[in-house]
Design a protein around this motif. Structure first.
Motif, PDB file in Angstrom:
ATOM      1  N   GLY A   1       1.215  -3.368  16.455  1.00  0.00           N
ATOM      2  CA  GLY A   1       2.270  -2.935  17.367  1.00  0.00           C
ATOM      3  C   GLY A   1       3.081  -4.053  17.969  1.00  0.00           C
ATOM      4  O   GLY A   1       4.198  -3.818  18.441  1.00  0.00           O
ATOM      5  N   PHE A   2       2.552  -5.296  17.965  1.00  0.00           N
ATOM      6  CA  PHE A   2       3.307  -6.362  18.632  1.00  0.00           C
ATOM      7  C   PHE A   2       3.256  -7.725  17.939  1.00  0.00           C
ATOM      8  O   PHE A   2       3.985  -8.637  18.338  1.00  0.00           O
ATOM      9  N   VAL A   3       2.430  -7.906  16.927  1.00  0.00           N
ATOM     10  CA  VAL A   3       2.408  -9.181  16.208  1.00  0.00           C
ATOM     11  C   VAL A   3       3.315  -9.081  14.987  1.00  0.00           C
ATOM     12  O   VAL A   3       3.016  -8.344  14.038  1.00  0.00           O
ATOM     13  N   LEU A   4       4.446  -9.750  15.036  1.00  0.00           N
ATOM     14  CA  LEU A   4       5.428  -9.762  13.945  1.00  0.00           C
ATOM     15  C   LEU A   4       5.734  -8.359  13.438  1.00  0.00           C
ATOM     16  O   LEU A   4       5.639  -8.081  12.242  1.00  0.00           O
ATOM     17  N   PRO A   5       6.096  -7.436  14.339  1.00  0.00           N
ATOM     18  CA  PRO A   5       6.378  -6.070  13.888  1.00  0.00           C
ATOM     19  C   PRO A   5       7.547  -6.020  12.917  1.00  0.00           C
ATOM     20  O   PRO A   5       7.593  -5.175  12.035  1.00  0.00           O
ATOM     21  N   GLY A   6       8.525  -6.921  13.085  1.00  0.00           N
ATOM     22  CA  GLY A   6       9.652  -6.971  12.154  1.00  0.00           C
ATOM     23  C   GLY A   6       9.196  -7.285  10.749  1.00  0.00           C
ATOM     24  O   GLY A   6       9.705  -6.716   9.771  1.00  0.00           O
ATOM     25  N   TYR A   7       8.207  -8.175  10.648  1.00  0.00           N
ATOM     26  CA  TYR A   7       7.667  -8.527   9.333  1.00  0.00           C
ATOM     27  C   TYR A   7       6.999  -7.311   8.712  1.00  0.00           C
ATOM     28  O   TYR A   7       7.182  -7.022   7.527  1.00  0.00           O
ATOM     29  N   SER A   8       6.220  -6.603   9.520  1.00  0.00           N
ATOM     30  CA  SER A   8       5.526  -5.413   9.020  1.00  0.00           C
ATOM     31  C   SER A   8       6.528  -4.360   8.561  1.00  0.00           C
ATOM     32  O   SER A   8       6.347  -3.737   7.515  1.00  0.00           O
ATOM     33  N   GLU A   9       7.592  -4.178   9.367  1.00  0.00           N
ATOM     34  CA  GLU A   9       8.595  -3.189   9.002  1.00  0.00           C
ATOM     35  C   GLU A   9       9.327  -3.601   7.732  1.00  0.00           C
ATOM     36  O   GLU A   9       9.606  -2.770   6.861  1.00  0.00           O
ATOM     37  N   ALA A  10       9.645  -4.910   7.643  1.00  0.00           N
ATOM     38  CA  ALA A  10      10.329  -5.407   6.446  1.00  0.00           C
ATOM     39  C   ALA A  10       9.435  -5.265   5.217  1.00  0.00           C
ATOM     40  O   ALA A  10       9.894  -4.887   4.132  1.00  0.00           O
ATOM     41  N   LYS A  11       8.150  -5.580   5.406  1.00  0.00           N
ATOM     42  CA  LYS A  11       7.206  -5.450   4.301  1.00  0.00           C
ATOM     43  C   LYS A  11       7.090  -3.991   3.868  1.00  0.00           C
ATOM     44  O   LYS A  11       7.082  -3.683   2.659  1.00  0.00           O
ATOM     45  N   LYS A  12       7.026  -3.090   4.847  1.00  0.00           N
ATOM     46  CA  LYS A  12       6.930  -1.669   4.541  1.00  0.00           C
ATOM     47  C   LYS A  12       8.190  -1.195   3.827  1.00  0.00           C
ATOM     48  O   LYS A  12       8.130  -0.437   2.846  1.00  0.00           O
ATOM     49  N   ALA A  13       9.367  -1.651   4.329  1.00  0.00           N
ATOM     50  CA  ALA A  13      10.636  -1.269   3.693  1.00  0.00           C
ATOM     51  C   ALA A  13      10.700  -1.795   2.263  1.00  0.00           C
ATOM     52  O   ALA A  13      11.176  -1.096   1.355  1.00  0.00           O
ATOM     53  N   LYS A  14      10.206  -3.025   2.067  1.00  0.00           N
ATOM     54  CA  LYS A  14      10.201  -3.602   0.722  1.00  0.00           C
ATOM     55  C   LYS A  14       9.292  -2.798  -0.200  1.00  0.00           C
ATOM     56  O   LYS A  14       9.657  -2.512  -1.351  1.00  0.00           O
ATOM     57  N   GLN A  15       8.111  -2.429   0.305  1.00  0.00           N
ATOM     58  CA  GLN A  15       7.181  -1.637  -0.503  1.00  0.00           C
ATOM     59  C   GLN A  15       7.780  -0.281  -0.856  1.00  0.00           C
ATOM     60  O   GLN A  15       7.640   0.197  -1.987  1.00  0.00           O
ATOM     61  N   GLU A  16       8.467   0.344   0.125  1.00  0.00           N
ATOM     62  CA  GLU A  16       9.090   1.638  -0.136  1.00  0.00           C
ATOM     63  C   GLU A  16      10.221   1.492  -1.148  1.00  0.00           C
ATOM     64  O   GLU A  16      10.411   2.359  -2.015  1.00  0.00           O
TER      65      GLU A  16
END
Length: 307
Positions: free
Chosen positions: A228-243
């Motif tokens: 929820g708070f450690v590099l959430p942008g990275y997680s979102e970008a990674k998720k978007a890339k995977q999708e």
């Protein structure tokens, strides 16, 4: 010339030396004298305890590393939530208690944006009460341990510091306290999986074991405790890339299926074409045979129409 209360210090620029006051243990000074001479003392870190100077001890390196990891974790949280400011670099705050007056310098403090005394950009001391204080303990003596675990704990509670965290890289004195409605510190109870959750910083949480394992941000981004708070942008970008990769794979599979369907249709069309060609050839062959038969019959004087 030095005196019992001065020490020789090298100047930062221009060479040479200068002499500054030196405070022996239990030196008594006024508050005004503390702010003027000892608050930002050049080579020692002093707090002021009801008229007496107290030197802050140095923590072991293992505790320093735990402190740095925890500080970085709070920084990750504040980059995501922006609901508080950090105070460090030996910033002190004044506490008027029931039986004494102190100036303490927590290793770092947290000031909520909702605090009636905001932390201002050019402040060198904090003119309010921290919402959270964090101390990296020194185990150099039983006295130093007692100062963090008993004395400061009582002072911070009475001053109204909402949460108090004691960090110990060896795990002997690590503790987490929250101020209850009666103004008393109560231990923060770990939730399932030994997770400590802050009330001062909603959403800020950590595993106790991670204070000693010190996982990297790259390791924490896939951990539900920190997502929820450690590099959430990275997680979102990674998720978007995977999708996006999934969509690309699906589109590629669809293209392959369409190509296969087209090839099958072309094969069926070719087969139908070949079938028509064979039927035409068979019909032409049959017509040729019929003509040849009719010719022979005429040669024999037989009219094929009479047959």
């Amino acid at each position: 010339m030095t005196t019992p209360y001065t020490i020789e210090v090298k100047a930062y620029q221009g060479g040479g030396t200068t002499h500054v006051p030196y405070a022996p243990p239990k030196k008594q000074v006024t508050e005004a004298e503390y702010w003027e001479k000892y608050y930002d003392y050049p080579d020692k870190n002093y707090e002021w305890n009801n008229g007496f100077l107290e030197e802050k001890p140095v923590s072991e390196h293992v505790t320093y590393l735990t402190f740095v990891w925890f500080l970085e974790l709070v920084n990750h949280y504040l980059k995501t939530h922006s609901n508080a400011d950090l105070a460090g670099l030996e910033m002190g705050f004044r506490m008027v208690l029931s039986n004494k007056m102190n100036i303490r310098k927590p290793d770092f403090g947290v000031v909520l944006k909702s605090n009636p005394n905001p932390l201002l950009p050019h402040d060198s001391s904090y003119h309010g009460t921290f919402d959270m204080c964090i101390e990296a303990i020194s185990e150099s003596s039983a006295k130093e341990v007692t100062r963090d675990t008993v004395t400061k704990k009582a002072e911070y509670a009475q001053a109204g510091v909402k949460e108090y965290v004691i960090l110990d890289g060896n795990g002997n004195h690590t503790a987490f306290y929250h101020l209850n409605t009666n103004g008393i510190y109560v231990p923060v109870k770990p939730s399932k999986g030994d997770i400590i959750k802050s009330k001062v910083l909603p959403g800020f949480q950590f595993r106790i074991a991670d204070l000693y394992k010190k996982p990297s941000p790259e390791e924490m981004i896939n951990e539900p405790v920190y997502q929820g708070f450690v590099l959430p942008g990275y997680s979102e970008a990674k998720k978007a890339k995977q999708e996006a990769e999934k969509r690309a794979d699906k589109a590629e599979q669809q293209t392959i299926l369409e190509k296969q369907a087209k090839e099958k249709a072309e094969k069926r069309a070719e087969k139908a074409k070949q079938q028509i060609l064979l039927e035409q050839q068979a019909r032409q062959h049959a017509e040729q045979q019929a003509k040849q038969l009719a010719k022979k019959l005429r040669e024999l004087g037989i009219n094929s129409d009479d047959i």
